[in-house]
Design a protein around this motif. Structure first.
Motif, PDB file in Angstrom:
ATOM      1  N   GLU A  40      30.151 103.811  69.289  1.00 33.78           N
ATOM      2  CA  GLU A  40      30.507 103.045  70.534  1.00 33.78           C
ATOM      3  C   GLU A  40      30.126 103.271  71.794  1.00 33.78           C
ATOM      4  O   GLU A  40      29.850 102.532  72.672  1.00 33.78           O
ATOM      5  CB  GLU A  40      32.288 103.233  70.351  1.00 33.78           C
ATOM      6  N   TRP A  43      26.806 101.692  71.978  1.00 36.34           N
ATOM      7  CA  TRP A  43      26.801 100.250  72.537  1.00 36.34           C
ATOM      8  C   TRP A  43      27.508 100.185  74.013  1.00 36.34           C
ATOM      9  O   TRP A  43      26.968  99.028  74.645  1.00 36.34           O
ATOM     10  CB  TRP A  43      27.694  99.727  71.518  1.00 36.34           C
ATOM     11  N   VAL A  47      25.381  97.714  76.479  1.00 40.48           N
ATOM     12  CA  VAL A  47      26.071  96.583  77.159  1.00 40.48           C
ATOM     13  C   VAL A  47      25.769  96.795  78.751  1.00 40.48           C
ATOM     14  O   VAL A  47      25.535  95.759  79.514  1.00 40.48           O
ATOM     15  CB  VAL A  47      27.611  96.698  76.963  1.00 40.48           C
ATOM     16  N   SER A  55      26.193  87.017  75.703  1.00 36.94           N
ATOM     17  CA  SER A  55      27.489  88.047  75.564  1.00 36.94           C
ATOM     18  C   SER A  55      27.972  87.623  74.282  1.00 36.94           C
ATOM     19  O   SER A  55      28.464  88.692  73.303  1.00 36.94           O
ATOM     20  CB  SER A  55      28.693  88.059  76.435  1.00 36.94           C
ATOM     21  N   SER A  56      27.843  86.387  73.893  1.00 39.58           N
ATOM     22  CA  SER A  56      28.282  86.322  72.363  1.00 39.58           C
ATOM     23  C   SER A  56      27.579  86.752  71.233  1.00 39.58           C
ATOM     24  O   SER A  56      28.026  87.467  70.382  1.00 39.58           O
ATOM     25  CB  SER A  56      28.478  84.380  72.209  1.00 39.58           C
ATOM     26  N   LEU A  58      25.479  89.208  71.806  1.00 38.78           N
ATOM     27  CA  LEU A  58      25.427  90.598  71.761  1.00 38.78           C
ATOM     28  C   LEU A  58      26.793  91.183  71.012  1.00 38.78           C
ATOM     29  O   LEU A  58      26.774  92.137  70.238  1.00 38.78           O
ATOM     30  CB  LEU A  58      25.431  91.221  73.183  1.00 38.78           C
ATOM     31  N   HIS A  59      28.016  90.685  71.348  1.00 42.58           N
ATOM     32  CA  HIS A  59      29.262  91.003  70.492  1.00 42.58           C
ATOM     33  C   HIS A  59      29.083  90.820  69.096  1.00 42.58           C
ATOM     34  O   HIS A  59      29.389  91.749  68.350  1.00 42.58           O
ATOM     35  CB  HIS A  59      30.247  90.065  71.114  1.00 42.58           C
ATOM     36  N   MET A  62      27.009  93.712  67.966  1.00 42.22           N
ATOM     37  CA  MET A  62      27.646  95.210  68.218  1.00 42.22           C
ATOM     38  C   MET A  62      28.711  95.248  66.975  1.00 42.22           C
ATOM     39  O   MET A  62      29.136  96.154  66.360  1.00 42.22           O
ATOM     40  CB  MET A  62      28.397  95.095  69.395  1.00 42.22           C
ATOM     41  N   GLU A  63      29.381  94.113  66.510  1.00 39.99           N
ATOM     42  CA  GLU A  63      30.395  94.076  65.733  1.00 39.99           C
ATOM     43  C   GLU A  63      29.937  94.057  64.088  1.00 39.99           C
ATOM     44  O   GLU A  63      30.379  95.156  63.399  1.00 39.99           O
ATOM     45  CB  GLU A  63      31.224  92.729  65.582  1.00 39.99           C
TER      46      GLU A  63
END
Length: 79
Positions: A40, A43, A47, A55-56, A58-59, A62-63
Motif C-alpha cells: 500500500e 502504491w 499515485v 484514475s479508473s 490506475l484503481h 492497484m486493486e
C-alpha cells in the motif's frame, strides 16, 4: 504504473523497518498486515507520481495488485 509502484518501494521511508519486522517472530496475521502495508505504501507513492493517469485504470491495477495481500489478511480476520 508498475515502474511508479516499484519506485514507491525505493522511496518508502518505512520499508527498512517493515522488512526488518518480517524477520522477527510474527503471527500469520501480523505478517500479512506488514506485507499489505509495504504494498500500500508503494502504491500511495505511485499515485502521487501518476496524477495525470486515468484514475479508473490506475484503481483497477492497484486493486488487482493488492487483492492477494488483502485476501490473505482477510483469512486471518475471519478465523
Amino acid at each position: 504504473m508498475i515502474l511508479a509502484h516499484e519506485l514507491g518501494h525505493a522511496e518508502d521511508p518505512e520499508l527498512e523497518q517493515l522488512a526488518a519486522a518480517l524477520d522477527g517472530p510474527l503471527t500469520g496475521r501480523q505478517e500479512a498486515e506488514i506485507r499489505l502495508r509495504i504494498e500500500e505504501n508503494a502504491w500511495a507513492y505511485a499515485v502521487s507520481l501518476l496524477r495525470e493517469a486515468d484514475s479508473s485504470f490506475l484503481h483497477i491495477i492497484m486493486e488487482e495488485s493488492l487483492f492477494s495481500y488483502r485476501d490473505q489478511l482477510d483469512r486471518f480476520l475471519i478465523a
